[in-house]
Motif scaffolding. Structure first.
Motif, PDB file in Angstrom:
ATOM      1  N   ASP A 289       2.167   8.297   3.875  1.00  0.00           N
ATOM      2  CA  ASP A 289       1.557   8.118   2.551  1.00  0.00           C
ATOM      3  C   ASP A 289       0.301   7.257   2.640  1.00  0.00           C
ATOM      4  OD1 ASP A 289       3.514   9.653   1.408  1.00  0.00           O
ATOM      5  OD2 ASP A 289       4.713   7.963   0.690  1.00  0.00           O
ATOM      6  N   LEU A 290       0.355   6.196   3.440  1.00  0.00           N
ATOM      7  CA  LEU A 290      -0.800   5.312   3.585  1.00  0.00           C
ATOM      8  C   LEU A 290      -1.946   6.007   4.317  1.00  0.00           C
ATOM      9  CD1 LEU A 290       0.989   1.958   4.556  1.00  0.00           C
ATOM     10  CD2 LEU A 290      -0.255   2.411   2.440  1.00  0.00           C
TER      11      LEU A 290
ATOM     12  N   ASN B 133      -2.577   9.246   4.628  1.00  0.00           N
ATOM     13  CA  ASN B 133      -3.122  10.416   3.940  1.00  0.00           C
ATOM     14  C   ASN B 133      -3.690  10.104   2.556  1.00  0.00           C
ATOM     15  OD1 ASN B 133      -2.345  12.119   6.106  1.00  0.00           O
ATOM     16  ND2 ASN B 133      -0.265  12.247   5.296  1.00  0.00           N
ATOM     17  N   ASP B 134      -3.605   8.865   2.121  1.00  0.00           N
ATOM     18  CA  ASP B 134      -4.141   8.484   0.818  1.00  0.00           C
ATOM     19  C   ASP B 134      -5.671   8.603   0.851  1.00  0.00           C
ATOM     20  OD1 ASP B 134      -5.025   7.197  -1.509  1.00  0.00           O
ATOM     21  OD2 ASP B 134      -3.359   5.797  -1.499  1.00  0.00           O
TER      22      ASP B 134
END
Length: 730
Positions: A297-298, A300-301
């Motif tokens: 998540d971090l 690909n943010d």
């Protein structure tokens, strides 16, 4: 016949004797080899049958701010691990029961154990971090059933909440199998906790202590029955940063939920006082073990929360670059003579370039071009300078190169030139490309920390220092040898140009400038706004979601305007207007000034006043300490007082003075030893200030409050002073 004796042949008897002798020799050699040559090996193996070595992990050093307040601390935790001295071959029969008791996925546990079994046998296999009380109870109650299962005390990192200073501090993580193949991790083992980013990574060797171990006696089932010895762990050393928590809080609150960065520094010594990057992340998530989902998540943010935008965002600086252009133009003798008419843009090399004010700025001289940020003026200046001279001064001021800040992964940015384009694109530089560079667009790309250092150098009279977040005096020799923390470059600047540029920067936050809403009463605040395109206007017209490509807002500000004590760079991604970034910088500057004034008041109140001190002449003020005349002075700030002329060397002053008729004048002047008023040279910036304030400047200091030698000057009403560069500038 029956009485005849048969004899064994002599040669056969000799052979048997040699065989027996050889056997005894082999036995003797074997005993000698076992008892003499390999005595230590087999003794160690025998000891291992009853001795277990349990690691003791060293806590990392605390991280403190400049006043000794704790930023990063530790908390005690337990980790579960498999000790491999009892079962060297396989843990398979026990893994399902262990996984159930520790709430682990059996498949993932088997995969982890299988991967780590190739490591040396003395390395334990960590299987769970930060175990809960019920899991700890499970381990203790199953010692006999799972003798290889044990716990170890670990001091986990405790970071501030809500991502406070996350990019500056960084985070820690476990040494992975992949990292062990890298040379810098050859002395580490799986399970060791090391810095992965920020200060935690750069100063890992200081913060990371030395692990210890505990040697205990165990029985045949692996149960501890006694303790032999222990080697205590050596904790990591504390590290004091130059960061001021109070200023960091002000910067965090000022940027709030906007994407971008703030970095503040004392340009007099290079100490970084605050650093913020948004969006942020929670380093506490890394303190134990971040899940793969959270990591993805971090990564690909699209807002890039792991990117420290203060040192890694390479973006066009926009109109802040005009200060570098101003330095180049003045030093080359062009800007002081350049006056243009701005009608909303200009045509250069057959193409029309628009000014940001569609109706134009009218007649524009050098100071107005700065505080009104006239694009047309700087297009013209760029055309006359050429890319070679622009690149020369930009490079001197540190653009297109790393600042050398003591943080990992800093990027260098881009300062284009003819050589740069040939080297990278194998193409010739076209003169038309220079026009866009003149307003900080085109191929120019800088980081906030680069702009901060460059503007700090300009306002510090050309003295440029290396930014750093740790105090050098606390660092070991290897760091001091690798990084020249006290590096200082001196770029010669013309005195009149220096004063004109900094005065114009002060007008940026006045009503006549581009950021009047950022004005601070009683504080000599100066700076330069900027907005930079993320894509060209032609491309933006074609995209549907134009909001995703809004201009970035920039501002770099200082206080005071000359020889400042703080410089603040602000980047607001998608902020569009530089004046919004200026408001953010103003909040940080105000917090800094108010803290400094409060500290001075506290010191004054704590000083005994039993006997009034002898009255002495006030020393000359440092350049740049004046505040705009129209702004009311703060209660605890003394009004500007002209320095008394020295008998040995009359004081030379730049300022404004007026007569009884209300006419105001500005320039450089001094008093001779006999008290005669001597004007040396006109100063355009001071003349403009005189015209702007008229006879109201008399409110700054009445004639009765002037030094005695000044009271004798006929008709002198008031003086607003700025000592010249004859005062020490460093």
């Amino acid at each position: 016949m029956f009485g005849r004796e048969e004899k064994v042949p002599q040669n056969r008897l000799t052979g048997v004797q040699y065989v027996i002798l050889g056997i005894f020799a082999l036995l003797a050699f074997g005993l000698w080899r076992l008892q003499i040559i390999q005595q230590e090996k087999y003794e160690t193996q025998a000891q291992m049958n009853r001795v277990r070595e349990v690691p003791i992990l060293a806590p990392r050093g605390k991280i403190l701010d400049r006043e000794g307040r704790i930023i990063v601390d530790n908390y005690p935790s337990f980790s579960a691990l498999l000790l491999r001295d009892q079962k060297q071959t396989s843990f398979d029969p026990d893994l399902d029961g262990i996984a159930a008791g520790l709430h682990l996925d059996p498949v993932e546990l088997r995969q982890r154990v299988k991967r780590l079994m190739a490591l040396p046998g003395f390395n334990p296999i960590f299987i769970k971090y930060d175990v809960t009380p019920d899991e700890l109870a499970f381990i203790e109650s199953h010692r006999n059933e799972y003798p290889e299962l044990d716990t170890i005390t670990v001091h986990r990192r405790l970071y501030p909440k809500n991502g406070f200073a996350a990019h500056l501090i960084g985070y820690v993580g476990e040494v992975s199998e992949e990292m062990l193949n890298q040379p810098q991790f050859q002395f580490y083992g799986v399970g060791d906790i090391v810095g992965q980013s920020g200060v935690e990574k750069y100063y890992n060797d200081i913060l990371m202590g030395q692990n210890g171990s505990r040697r205990v006696l165990v029985n045949s089932r692996g149960k501890e029955v006694g303790e032999l010895s222990d080697k205590q762990a050596t904790p990591g050393k504390q590290l004091k940063l130059t960061i001021d928590i109070d200023l960091q809080i002000a910067a965090e609150e000022a940027l709030a939920n906007k994407n971008g960065a703030i970095v503040a520094m004392d340009p007099r010594n290079g100490e970084v006082l605050a650093m913020v990057s948004r969006p942020a992340f929670d380093p506490n998530a890394f303190a134990v073990r971040i899940s793969r989902r959270e990591w993805n998540d971090l990564v690909n943010d699209p807002a890039k929360p792991l990117l420290n935008k203060a040192i890694q965002a390479q973006l066009a600086p926009g109109s802040v670059f005009k200060i570098i252009m101003s330095v180049a133009g003045w030093q080359e003798g062009i800007a002081q003579k350049l006056n243009i008419h701005c009608g909303g843009g200009g045509t250069f090399y057959g193409r029309f370039f628009k000014c940001w004010v569609k109706s134009g700025h009218g007649s524009v001289n050098f100071p107005k071009a700065i505080f009104q940020s006239c694009d047309t003026y700087f297009y013209t200046l760029a055309e006359r300078l050429g890319i070679g001279r622009i690149a020369k001064y930009a490079t001197l001021l540190g653009l297109g190169q790393k600042t050398g800040i003591d943080l990992p992964q800093e990027v260098s940015g881009v300062m284009p030139s003819e050589e740069w384009k040939i080297k990278n694109f194998k193409q010739k530089w076209f003169a038309g490309e220079t026009i866009s560079v003149g307003i900080g667009q085109g191929a120019v790309a800088t980081t906030p920390v680069q702009l901060m250092r460059a503007i700090g150098a300009v306002t510090s009279d050309g003295v440029m220092r290396r930014p750093h977040v740790a105090f050098p005096e606390q660092l070991p020799p290897q760091y001091l040898q690798a990084v020249n923390y006290n590096e200082e470059k001196d770029i010669p600047l013309d005195e009149q140009g220096w004063m004109t540029i900094t005065d114009a920067m002060a007008d940026v936050v006045n009503p006549i400038g581009t950021a009047p809403s950022a004005h601070l009463n009683g504080i000599d605040f100066a700076g330069k706004t900027g907005s930079s395109q993320t894509i060209s206007n032609m491309m933006k017209a074609k995209v549907a979601n134009k909001a995703a490509f809004r201009d970035n807002g920039w501002f770099v500000g200082v206080t005071p305007r000359r020889n400042p004590e703080i410089v603040v760079a602000v980047l607001v991604e998608g902020g569009e207007h530089g004046y919004l970034a200026a408001r953010i910088a103003a909040q940080v500057v105000k917090a800094h000034v108010e803290k400094q004034r409060a500290q001075k008041v506290n010191v004054a109140n704590a000083t005994p006043t039993e006997k009034p001190p002898e009255s002495k002449p006030a020393p000359p003020k440092t350049a740049g300490s004046e505040a705009p005349a129209a702004a009311p002075a703060a209660p605890d700030a003394a009004k500007p007082t002209p320095p008394r002329a020295s008998k040995a060397a009359p004081a030379e002053i730049t300022g404004v003075w007026g007569g009884t008729g209300g006419d105001m004048h500005g320039g450089r002047f001094r008093f001779s030893e006999s008290g005669t008023f001597q004007r040396l040279v006109a100063a355009p910036g001071m003349e403009a200030l005189a015209a702007a304030h008229g006879s109201n400047a008399g409110s700054v200091a009445s004639a009765a409050k002037l030094p005695e030698r000044w009271q004798d000057i006929p008709g002198l009403l008031a003086v607003i002073t700025t000592p010249s560069r004859s005062s020490p500038r460093k």
